[in-house]
Design a protein around this motif. Structure first.
Motif, short mmCIF file in Angstrom:
data_model
loop_
_atom_site.label_atom_id
_atom_site.label_comp_id
_atom_site.label_asym_id
_atom_site.label_seq_id
_atom_site.Cartn_x
_atom_site.Cartn_y
_atom_site.Cartn_z
N HIS A 4 24.87 -16.45 -19.31
CA HIS A 4 25.02 -15.10 -18.74
C HIS A 4 24.41 -14.06 -19.68
O HIS A 4 23.81 -13.07 -19.24
CB HIS A 4 26.50 -14.77 -18.51
N GLY A 5 24.58 -14.28 -20.99
CA GLY A 5 24.03 -13.35 -21.99
C GLY A 5 22.52 -13.34 -21.96
O GLY A 5 21.89 -12.27 -21.95
N ILE A 6 21.93 -14.53 -21.91
CA ILE A 6 20.45 -14.63 -21.88
C ILE A 6 19.93 -13.95 -20.61
O ILE A 6 18.99 -13.16 -20.65
CB ILE A 6 20.01 -16.11 -21.90
N TRP A 7 20.57 -14.26 -19.51
CA TRP A 7 20.14 -13.72 -18.21
C TRP A 7 20.27 -12.19 -18.19
O TRP A 7 19.42 -11.48 -17.64
CB TRP A 7 20.94 -14.38 -17.09
N SER A 8 21.33 -11.68 -18.82
CA SER A 8 21.54 -10.22 -18.86
C SER A 8 20.40 -9.54 -19.60
O SER A 8 19.87 -8.52 -19.14
CB SER A 8 22.86 -9.88 -19.56
N ILE A 9 20.04 -10.09 -20.76
CA ILE A 9 18.93 -9.49 -21.52
C ILE A 9 17.63 -9.60 -20.72
O ILE A 9 16.87 -8.64 -20.61
CB ILE A 9 18.78 -10.18 -22.90
N TYR A 10 17.41 -10.77 -20.15
CA TYR A 10 16.18 -11.00 -19.40
C TYR A 10 16.06 -10.01 -18.23
O TYR A 10 15.04 -9.36 -18.05
CB TYR A 10 16.17 -12.45 -18.88
N ARG A 11 17.16 -9.87 -17.50
CA ARG A 11 17.15 -8.95 -16.34
C ARG A 11 16.96 -7.51 -16.78
O ARG A 11 16.23 -6.74 -16.15
CB ARG A 11 18.47 -9.06 -15.58
N PHE A 12 17.62 -7.15 -17.87
CA PHE A 12 17.51 -5.78 -18.39
C PHE A 12 16.06 -5.47 -18.74
O PHE A 12 15.52 -4.41 -18.41
CB PHE A 12 18.40 -5.65 -19.63
N GLU A 13 15.41 -6.41 -19.42
CA GLU A 13 14.02 -6.21 -19.84
C GLU A 13 13.08 -6.20 -18.63
O GLU A 13 12.15 -5.39 -18.58
CB GLU A 13 13.60 -7.31 -20.82
N MET A 14 13.34 -7.06 -17.67
CA MET A 14 12.49 -7.10 -16.49
C MET A 14 12.68 -5.84 -15.63
O MET A 14 11.77 -5.42 -14.93
CB MET A 14 12.77 -8.35 -15.64
N ALA A 15 13.87 -5.24 -15.73
CA ALA A 15 14.12 -4.01 -14.97
C ALA A 15 13.20 -2.90 -15.47
O ALA A 15 12.70 -2.09 -14.68
CB ALA A 15 15.58 -3.59 -15.12
N ARG A 16 12.94 -2.87 -16.78
CA ARG A 16 12.03 -1.86 -17.32
C ARG A 16 10.63 -2.08 -16.75
O ARG A 16 9.91 -1.14 -16.43
CB ARG A 16 12.02 -1.93 -18.85
N PHE A 17 10.24 -3.34 -16.63
CA PHE A 17 8.93 -3.69 -16.08
C PHE A 17 8.84 -3.22 -14.62
O PHE A 17 7.84 -2.65 -14.19
CB PHE A 17 8.76 -5.21 -16.18
N ARG A 18 9.97 -3.44 -13.88
CA ARG A 18 9.98 -3.04 -12.46
C ARG A 18 9.88 -1.52 -12.32
O ARG A 18 9.25 -1.02 -11.41
CB ARG A 18 11.26 -3.53 -11.79
N ARG A 19 10.53 -0.81 -13.27
CA ARG A 19 10.50 0.66 -13.19
C ARG A 19 9.08 1.20 -13.35
O ARG A 19 8.75 2.24 -12.84
CB ARG A 19 11.41 1.26 -14.27
N THR A 20 8.27 0.47 -14.13
CA THR A 20 6.91 0.94 -14.40
C THR A 20 5.89 -0.03 -13.83
O THR A 20 4.82 -0.20 -14.39
CB THR A 20 6.71 1.11 -15.92
N VAL A 21 6.28 -0.68 -12.73
CA VAL A 21 5.46 -1.79 -12.23
C VAL A 21 4.03 -1.37 -11.89
O VAL A 21 3.07 -2.08 -12.21
CB VAL A 21 6.16 -2.52 -11.05
N TRP A 22 3.88 -0.20 -11.29
CA TRP A 22 2.53 0.20 -10.88
C TRP A 22 1.65 0.48 -12.08
O TRP A 22 0.49 0.06 -12.13
CB TRP A 22 2.58 1.39 -9.91
N THR A 23 2.22 1.17 -13.07
CA THR A 23 1.45 1.43 -14.29
C THR A 23 1.14 0.10 -14.98
O THR A 23 0.02 -0.14 -15.41
CB THR A 23 2.28 2.29 -15.27
N SER A 24 2.17 -0.76 -15.04
CA SER A 24 2.00 -2.03 -15.75
C SER A 24 0.92 -2.89 -15.12
O SER A 24 0.20 -3.60 -15.82
CB SER A 24 3.32 -2.82 -15.74
N LEU A 25 0.82 -2.84 -13.79
CA LEU A 25 -0.15 -3.69 -13.13
C LEU A 25 -1.50 -3.02 -12.92
O LEU A 25 -2.54 -3.67 -12.99
CB LEU A 25 0.40 -4.18 -11.78
N MET A 26 -1.46 -1.71 -12.66
CA MET A 26 -2.72 -1.02 -12.37
C MET A 26 -3.60 -0.92 -13.62
O MET A 26 -4.83 -1.00 -13.52
CB MET A 26 -2.45 0.38 -11.81
N VAL A 27 -2.97 -0.73 -14.78
CA VAL A 27 -3.76 -0.58 -16.01
C VAL A 27 -4.62 -1.82 -16.26
O VAL A 27 -5.84 -1.70 -16.43
CB VAL A 27 -2.86 -0.24 -17.22
N PRO A 28 -4.04 -3.04 -16.25
CA PRO A 28 -4.91 -4.20 -16.47
C PRO A 28 -5.95 -4.40 -15.37
O PRO A 28 -7.07 -4.83 -15.65
CB PRO A 28 -3.94 -5.39 -16.51
#
Lengths: 253, 310
Positions: A4-28
């Protein structure tokens, strides 16, 4: 194992990616497009083939790794640096998480993000060049290996960094120049001596060539040596992180 | 004492620069009690809490949390502990419900929406569950930190300066919450600058200064043992000096000779008050008013801490 701890960190970090998904994907996507316009079309039209591969296709593995290196380092370093910066590190340190579980959460998320970006670049490349991958399974494995290795490196940098400036120093001043000089856009065999020999001291040469081998079956260095260098760097990063957790260096008093 | 929930034995902390933050500390916390750790800034309160929670590495000593060795079986120990830090450290872009769920998962607990809802309702945060932390006031952020600390159902809760910088209303709410938690069986250790807070809530009090645990005592017992009584007489006529005949009472003259202060031990067989009043009559010293005071926990605390500075 605190799953649960690993998954919590993983989800938290992926949530940041989702918040900036367009910037994260459009830049590359935009960056890759620009590289293809400049190197593939403008310069590439003047160059026929490199090591038997059309130039436009030849630069694809290097382009992918260029982004994988920087994204892995950036995401992993920012992931662990932000709790230090905001003061929420207390929660990670006081949680029932082993060092391995903590690293799995942060590095797993950073590597996942850079894998996605690497695959988006590959998809973009298909729009510009005729490309076939000779060893697709090895390609995915190698991509994962490099993403994890550089995410581990980024994680250690994030703990080392005392400010945002230090977060940028190694990716911008060391990794990017080494990537450009590591044969991302050319074959090291075309370099005159002594630069050809000097280039072989650049570890990135081995990473790019190993990855290029999975695409085209050709490489400036033996694939086994490439894999060995990558594995060595992975072990070095693991040793550094292991030492950090053992001593609490820049992590806790 | 049997089966303490927390046992600290010989814990010390010396930082790399050579600064000793904690001298050997021995402390046992009883299951279900509210323990207040008092001390001035830099006394070592937060260092001690941080060591128990795993944020700071001790230089020496042993810690057991509900039977789990905090160093060897740190996972077992940490699962029992909830920590509300002094600083308002939060992820500004996160939503309230997400950050509380994150904390629960981090401590190895499976999702439990009903429990999390109850915690948020108890802290008057349910209506704000979808708000981003950056949108909340300081007091609300403090509540979120408490919700995060409670999210994994800890048995031992550390509250490091829980009411620092919060308004009176919220402070009273926090006190009520602490009492409710204790009723549910949660052991609470709090540090505070507000002695009134310790006086209001704590069962036992520990005083720490310069990294040394000076005293651990039942609050009531401490007040009884160390508390002083004072009597102040407002004189009818100002006095230039205290007459030699009153020397045995060790009086002090205040307010330009208008008030006489007498400090006495209320538990002593003879307080000296009747004899003093008789002597004043003999000396023809009149007074218009007589007041008595009992020292507060704050007075005791100040006396103890000043004793270490001397």
């Amino acid at each position: 194992m605190n799953l649960h701890g690993i998954w919590s960190i993983y989800r938290f970090e992926m949530a940041r990616f989702r918040r900036t998904v367009w910037t994260s994907l459009m830049v590359p996507v935009i960056t890759t497009t620009l590289y293809f316009v400049v190197f593939g079309t403008a310069i590439g039209s003047a160059m026929n083939q490199v090591s038997g591969v059309p130039y436009g296709a030849f630069i694809v593995p290097g382009l992918m790794l260029l982004s994988i290196f920087s994204e892995s380092i950036l995401n992993a370093s920012l992931g662990i640096y932000m709790p230090k910066f905001t003061g929420t590190m207390y929660e990670i340190l006081s949680a029932p998480l082993s060092p391995i579980e903590t690293v799995l959460g942060y590095v797993g998320a950073a590597a996942s993000k850079s894998m996605v970006i690497g695959l988006v670049i590959l998809a973009t490349a298909y729009l510009f060049v005729d490309l076939s991958i000779l060893h697709p399974v090895a390609m995915v494995f190698y991509l994962l290996l490099v993403a994890v290795t550089f995410s581990l490196f980024g994680f250690a940098i994030g703990i080392w960094a005392r400010g945002f400036e230090q977060l940028q120093v190694i990716p911008l001043l060391i990794v990017t120049p080494l990537t450009f000089l590591g044969g991302a856009f050319y074959s090291v065999t075309i370099l005159p001596e002594p630069w050809r020999t000097v280039t072989l001291f650049n570890p990135v040469v081995y990473l790019i060539n190993g990855f290029r081998w999975t695409f085209f079956g050709t490489s400036d260095v033996t694939p086994g040596v490439s894999l060995g260098v990558t594995a060595l760097f992975l072990l070095a990063c693991l040793a550094w992180i292991g030492w950090i957790f053992r001593t609490g260096w820049r992590l806790k008093n | 004492m049997t089966d303490p929930i927390l046992s600290v034995e010989g814990v010390t902390k010396t930082y790399k620069g050579g600064v000793t933050a904690l001298q050997p500390v021995d402390l046992e916390i009883r299951r279900g009690e509210i323990f207040a750790l008092l001390g001035p800034n830099g006394a070592g309160k937060t260092t001690l809490i941080s060591i128990v929670c795993g944020i700071v590495t001790p230089s020496a000593g042993a810690i057991r949390v509900d039977g789990h060795d905090a160093l060897r079986d740190y996972k077992g120990a940490r699962r029992k502990i909830g920590l509300v830090p002094q600083e308002l450290s939060v992820d500004m872009f996160e939503r309230v419900i997400d950050t509380v769920n994150f904390s629960r998962g981090l401590f190895g607990r499976a999702p439990n929406p009903a429990y999390v809802e109850q915690v948020l309702r108890d802290l008057s945060l349910w209506d704000k569950r979808h708000a981003k932390l950056m949108e909340l006031s300081g007091g609300m952020k403090r509540r979120v930190l408490i919700a995060k600390a409670l999210s994994h159902e800890p048995d031992l809760l550390f509250l490091d300066e829980p009411t620092a910088g919060v308004d009176v209303e919220l402070r009273r709410d926090m006190w009520k919450l602490v009492h409710r938690l204790r009723e549910r069986g949660v052991t609470i250790i709090l540090t505070t600058h507000y002695i009134e807070e310790a006086e209001e809530m704590a069962d036992r009090v520990g005083v720490i200064a310069k990294g040394k645990l000076l005293l651990v005592e039942e609050k009531a017992e401490m007040m009884k043992k160390l508390g002083k009584r004072e009597m102040v007489l407002t004189l009818a006529e100002p006095m230039a000096t205290i007459p030699a005949e009153l020397a045995e009472w060790n009086l002090t003259l205040e307010d330009e000779g208008k008030r006489l202060r007498y400090i006495f031990d209320a538990r002593a067989e003879r307080t000296g008050i009747p004899s003093l009043l008789r002597k004043l009559g003999d000396l023809d010293i009149g007074f218009n008013d007589l007041e008595t005071y009992k020292s507060s926990l704050e007075d005791i605390f100040v006396d103890l801490v000043e004793g270490t500075r001397a």
